[in-house]
Motif scaffolding. Structure first.
Motif, PDB file in Angstrom:
ATOM      1  N   SER A   5     -14.823  14.893 -13.221  1.00 34.26           N
ATOM      2  CA  SER A   5     -13.770  14.512 -12.272  1.00 34.26           C
ATOM      3  C   SER A   5     -14.362  14.165 -10.916  1.00 34.26           C
ATOM      4  O   SER A   5     -13.958  13.184 -10.282  1.00 34.26           O
ATOM      5  CB  SER A   5     -12.761  15.653 -12.124  1.00 34.26           C
ATOM      6  OG  SER A   5     -12.138  15.942 -13.356  1.00 34.26           O
ATOM      7  N   ASP A   6     -15.337  14.968 -10.477  1.00 30.84           N
ATOM      8  CA  ASP A   6     -15.997  14.685  -9.201  1.00 30.84           C
ATOM      9  C   ASP A   6     -16.740  13.346  -9.256  1.00 30.84           C
ATOM     10  O   ASP A   6     -16.728  12.580  -8.283  1.00 30.84           O
ATOM     11  CB  ASP A   6     -16.978  15.811  -8.859  1.00 30.84           C
ATOM     12  CG  ASP A   6     -16.261  17.111  -8.519  1.00 30.84           C
ATOM     13  OD1 ASP A   6     -15.062  17.062  -8.205  1.00 30.84           O
ATOM     14  OD2 ASP A   6     -16.919  18.171  -8.583  1.00 30.84           O
ATOM     15  N   VAL A   8     -16.012  10.746 -11.201  1.00 28.99           N
ATOM     16  CA  VAL A   8     -15.014   9.668 -11.198  1.00 28.99           C
ATOM     17  C   VAL A   8     -14.462   9.463  -9.797  1.00 28.99           C
ATOM     18  O   VAL A   8     -14.285   8.321  -9.337  1.00 28.99           O
ATOM     19  CB  VAL A   8     -13.886   9.972 -12.198  1.00 28.99           C
ATOM     20  CG1 VAL A   8     -12.713   9.008 -12.005  1.00 28.99           C
ATOM     21  CG2 VAL A   8     -14.402   9.879 -13.629  1.00 28.99           C
ATOM     22  N   ASP A   9     -14.190  10.569  -9.083  1.00 33.29           N
ATOM     23  CA  ASP A   9     -13.696  10.453  -7.708  1.00 33.29           C
ATOM     24  C   ASP A   9     -14.720   9.748  -6.817  1.00 33.29           C
ATOM     25  O   ASP A   9     -14.372   8.901  -5.995  1.00 33.29           O
ATOM     26  CB  ASP A   9     -13.381  11.840  -7.142  1.00 33.29           C
ATOM     27  CG  ASP A   9     -12.010  12.342  -7.572  1.00 33.29           C
ATOM     28  OD1 ASP A   9     -11.154  11.509  -7.922  1.00 33.29           O
ATOM     29  OD2 ASP A   9     -11.799  13.568  -7.553  1.00 33.29           O
ATOM     30  N   ALA A 125      -8.676  13.549 -11.872  1.00 36.96           N
ATOM     31  CA  ALA A 125      -9.436  13.051 -10.727  1.00 36.96           C
ATOM     32  C   ALA A 125      -8.453  12.805  -9.591  1.00 36.96           C
ATOM     33  O   ALA A 125      -7.510  12.032  -9.742  1.00 36.96           O
ATOM     34  CB  ALA A 125     -10.180  11.768 -11.087  1.00 36.96           C
ATOM     35  N   GLN A 126      -8.650  13.468  -8.477  1.00 36.13           N
ATOM     36  CA  GLN A 126      -7.654  13.463  -7.405  1.00 36.13           C
ATOM     37  C   GLN A 126      -7.598  12.148  -6.640  1.00 36.13           C
ATOM     38  O   GLN A 126      -6.534  11.740  -6.181  1.00 36.13           O
ATOM     39  CB  GLN A 126      -7.925  14.615  -6.428  1.00 36.13           C
ATOM     40  CG  GLN A 126      -7.769  15.990  -7.043  1.00 36.13           C
ATOM     41  CD  GLN A 126      -8.033  17.097  -6.042  1.00 36.13           C
ATOM     42  OE1 GLN A 126      -8.573  16.846  -4.961  1.00 36.13           O
ATOM     43  NE2 GLN A 126      -7.658  18.315  -6.399  1.00 36.13           N
ATOM     44  N   ALA A 128      -8.888   9.014  -7.673  1.00 41.63           N
ATOM     45  CA  ALA A 128      -8.979   7.758  -8.427  1.00 41.63           C
ATOM     46  C   ALA A 128      -7.658   7.003  -8.459  1.00 41.63           C
ATOM     47  O   ALA A 128      -7.633   5.772  -8.305  1.00 41.63           O
ATOM     48  CB  ALA A 128      -9.462   8.042  -9.851  1.00 41.63           C
ATOM     49  N   ILE A 169      -7.246   6.025 -15.702  1.00 44.16           N
ATOM     50  CA  ILE A 169      -6.962   7.362 -15.203  1.00 44.16           C
ATOM     51  C   ILE A 169      -5.661   7.915 -15.781  1.00 44.16           C
ATOM     52  O   ILE A 169      -5.592   9.071 -16.213  1.00 44.16           O
ATOM     53  CB  ILE A 169      -6.879   7.352 -13.657  1.00 44.16           C
ATOM     54  CG1 ILE A 169      -8.223   6.936 -13.060  1.00 44.16           C
ATOM     55  CG2 ILE A 169      -6.464   8.723 -13.128  1.00 44.16           C
ATOM     56  CD1 ILE A 169      -9.384   7.816 -13.448  1.00 44.16           C
TER      57      ILE A 169
END
Length: 217
Positions: A5-6, A8-9, A125-126, A128, A169
């Motif tokens: 996730s990090d 992708v962000d 992912a916060q 994206a 996403i």
């Protein structure tokens, strides 16, 4: 999953930075190279999600993104630029400073709106999803403020990249045949625009869309 996730962000933020640079850049060759960078980053997003989720079709999405968006589409655009001997979008409708201010405002709006969207099956992912909205807005800005057909096509591709990122996403990728259809549509759009641009330059000695509207009457 947290590390994925990090990652992708981080890739999404890099995508946003590249899109904002596109707003500031008037050189068309540089603009196409920025599209290549967007496409490579988008391919890395798909590959990262594939590694984290184990979804086989995400590897196909990553490969197609690299082949079509980062290789085939830019190759067509570079061919057009060589054919029409065009290097810069010299008279955009907004100054570079004004366009950047609007782009930043649109980005802030995207980041304020995106958290309100409830997507239960989304990849965790916060940043994206807000970036995908920001890319769409920035692409619309490019299409609305640039005069050259190639610049407007760069804006269209940026919009499409934002929509594709949202698909990656929100649903961990679109169904495989839908993805193939999206890539085919993109190739057709780029190909048709390329042909029209070269024909317009050949017959009217311009690829400025405002001039073409005046010729139409």
């Amino acid at each position: 999953m947290t590390s994925a996730s990090d990652a992708v962000d981080g890739l999404a933020i890099a995508l946003l930075v590249v899109a904002l640079v596109s707003v500031a850049v008037r050189g068309l060759v540089a603009g196409v190279w920025l599209i290549v960078m967007q496409s490579v980053l988008l391919s890395l997003v798909a590959a990262t999600i594939a590694l984290a989720s184990g979804a086989a079709h995400m590897w196909a999405a990553a490969t197609l993104t690299l082949a079509v968006r980062a290789v085939a589409v830019p190759a067509v655009l570079f061919l057009v630029l060589r054919t029409v001997a065009l290097r810069r979008d010299t008279r955009p409708r907004l100054s570079t400073r004004s366009a950047l201010i609007v782009a930043v405002a649109l980005t802030l709006m995207a980041f304020s709106v995106a958290p309100r969207l409830e997507l239960s099956a989304a990849f965790p992912a916060q940043r994206a999803l807000p970036v995908s909205l920001a890319l769409t807005f920035i692409g619309l800005l490019l299409m609305a403020t640039r005069r050259k057909a190639i610049s407007q096509l760069i804006g269209l591709i940026t919009i499409e990249n934002g929509i594709f990122l949202a698909g990656l996403i929100a649903t961990l990728g679109l169904p495989f045949f839908v993805e193939i259809g999206v890539f085919f549509d993109l190739l057709v759009a780029v190909g048709v625009t390329a042909v029209l641009t070269m024909r317009s330059n050949e017959h009217f000695d311009t690829v400025n869309t405002d001039e073409l509207r005046r010729l139409r009457g």
